[in-house]
Design an enzyme around this catalytic site. Structure first.
Site, PDB file in Angstrom:
ATOM      1  N   CYS A  85       0.823  -1.206   0.000  1.00  0.00           N
ATOM      2  CA  CYS A  85       0.000   0.000   0.000  1.00  0.00           C
ATOM      3  C   CYS A  85       0.862   1.263   0.000  1.00  0.00           C
ATOM      4  CB  CYS A  85      -0.921   0.015   1.224  1.00  0.00           C
ATOM      5  SG  CYS A  85      -2.359  -1.067   1.066  1.00  0.00           S
ATOM      6  N   GLY A 110      -2.483 -19.122  -5.597  1.00  0.00           N
ATOM      7  CA  GLY A 110      -1.102 -18.921  -5.178  1.00  0.00           C
ATOM      8  C   GLY A 110      -0.751 -17.537  -4.706  1.00  0.00           C
ATOM      9  N   SER A 141      -0.098 -14.738  -2.149  1.00  0.00           N
ATOM     10  CA  SER A 141       0.190 -14.630  -0.718  1.00  0.00           C
ATOM     11  C   SER A 141      -0.157 -13.256  -0.170  1.00  0.00           C
ATOM     12  CB  SER A 141       1.669 -14.938  -0.452  1.00  0.00           C
ATOM     13  OG  SER A 141       2.502 -14.069  -1.201  1.00  0.00           O
ATOM     14  N   HIS A 161      -3.294  -7.433  -1.945  1.00  0.00           N
ATOM     15  CA  HIS A 161      -3.154  -6.215  -2.754  1.00  0.00           C
ATOM     16  C   HIS A 161      -2.853  -6.582  -4.204  1.00  0.00           C
ATOM     17  CE1 HIS A 161      -1.955  -1.782  -2.664  1.00  0.00           C
ATOM     18  NE2 HIS A 161      -1.768  -2.161  -3.930  1.00  0.00           N
ATOM     19  N   HIS A 211      -1.442  -7.219  -7.576  1.00  0.00           N
ATOM     20  CA  HIS A 211      -0.071  -7.164  -8.078  1.00  0.00           C
ATOM     21  C   HIS A 211       0.137  -8.301  -9.070  1.00  0.00           C
ATOM     22  CE1 HIS A 211       0.248 -10.265  -4.949  1.00  0.00           C
ATOM     23  NE2 HIS A 211       1.352 -10.679  -5.549  1.00  0.00           N
ATOM     24  N   HIS A 229      -0.406 -10.338 -36.246  1.00  0.00           N
ATOM     25  CA  HIS A 229       0.605 -11.330 -35.892  1.00  0.00           C
ATOM     26  C   HIS A 229       1.829 -10.642 -35.289  1.00  0.00           C
ATOM     27  CE1 HIS A 229       2.789 -15.133 -36.036  1.00  0.00           C
ATOM     28  NE2 HIS A 229       3.837 -14.406 -36.385  1.00  0.00           N
TER      29      HIS A 229
END
Length: 349
Positions: free
Chosen positions: A42, A158, A160, A163, A165, A239
């Site tokens: 934060c 997964g 942890s 916030h 990210h 492409h």
């Protein structure tokens, strides 16, 4: 009746288990377990992270201080280390090398929120620019051969930290998953003289049943051989082999589509856990990867990988991609009225 489907790019089969067919209402709402701890990502907590690598911030504000709107820092607990050389060594039948690489955290907003779906499109654009800027900078290091950008949302996926990210891990070798895509796209081009993903885009636009969204520069669809319920890919219609080639108008369209699709998923299943992975061509290699076509994969984590998947490499998907795409198309997005943040054009390193 269930159906085996083969991925048109890589040598991978999935089971579309129509006997177990699940629609959005069949998936339980994921419990939202918010962290009660102080968040190091934060604004105002800059000293709790390693020193920032880059930040897009207001003029006159200093490094590692408030005033930023997107910030990149080294991972405090990195999986790899930027120091040393990746010399291949052998001991009997085993090969190994030093754990060389880069591991960075892209802090996507000053707001303590779990995902991109609540950010403004302008803010998501800044995140995409951050991905590109770090990709272009890290490839200057000749030791690095691949730059993997990814995002984990929700503990099941997964994450942890709550916030919002994303992360980046640069490696001294090309991942096997990407190598398989490179091989598959090269083989397809050798047989047909065209790009596999370009042909997939054309077919998905023509048939429409797995199409989720489209805009000027991108198409989003549920892959024919989806591994996971509500798996979607966002692919540039032009492409391009290298994500680093992305242009300003493409950044705008990618940000709008990415936020929209994630928003639809979170409206469909509250607190849905998901991973986002960016697949692009390798860097600092002699081989020509012009046949490769970069793309984003959004992978909800609504099912558990169990013994069959681990033993065979085959995935069982209980939600056919045609049903998934239709459900996502039908979701109407509603946003509270809010003024887009006026972000500075200049970026400060």
């Amino acid at each position: 009746m269930s159906e085996w489907r083969k991925d048109p790019i890589v040598d991978r089969w999935v089971v579309i288990a129509t006997e177990r067919s699940k629609r959005p209402s069949n998936y339980k709402e994921i419990r939202d377990e918010k962290s009660s701890n102080e968040c190091p990502l934060c604004e105002g907590h800059e000293k709790e992270t390693p020193p920032e690598i880059i930040a897009y911030r207001e003029q006159g504000t200093g490094r590692d201080t408030p005033g930023w709107w997107m910030r990149v820092v080294p991972n405090k607990f990195p999986a790899v280390d930027i120091e040393g050389q990746p010399y291949l060594q052998e001991r009997g039948v085993y090969q190994f090398m030093r754990g060389v690489g880069a591991h960075e955290v892209i802090v996507e907003s000053t707001k303590h929120e779990p995902g991109l779906d609540t950010q403004s499109v302008k803010q998501v654009e800044e995140v995409v620019w951050g991905w590109r800027d770090r990709s272009l900078d890290l490839r200057k290091d000749q030791r690095l051969k691949y730059i993997q950008i990814f995002k984990n949302t929700g503990p099941t996926a997964g994450a942890s930290l709550e916030h919002t990210h994303s992360q980046l891990i640069a490696t001294p070798q090309i991942p096997s998953e990407v190598n398989a895509e490179i091989t598959g796209m090269n083989e397809y081009h050798n047989r047909h003289g065209r790009c596999a993903l370009c042909d997939i885009i054309a077919q998905e636009l023509r048939e429409g049943e797995r199409l989720v969204a489209e805009n000027r520069h991108f198409v989003c669809f549920a892959p024919f051989a989806s591994r996971f319920p509500f798996e979607t890919w966002i692919v540039p219609t032009e492409h391009q082999s290298d994500f680093g080639q992305i242009r300003a108008q493409q950044v705008q369209d990618l940000a709008a589509m990415l936020r929209s699709v994630v928003r639809k998923m979170t409206l469909m299943i509250k607190n849905i856990p998901y991973n986002i992975v960016l697949h692009t061509s390798p860097v600092n290699v002699q081989d020509d990867h012009g046949n490769y076509h970069w793309h984003l994969e959004i992978l909800p984590r609504l099912t558990t990988i169990a013994g069959f998947e681990l033993g065979t490499g085959y995935y069982i998907n209980p939600t056919p991609p045609e049903i998934a795409a239709q459900a996502l198309r039908e979701i109407q997005e509603f946003y509270p009225l809010q003024k887009e943040s006026e972000l500075e054009v200049a970026r400060y390193v």
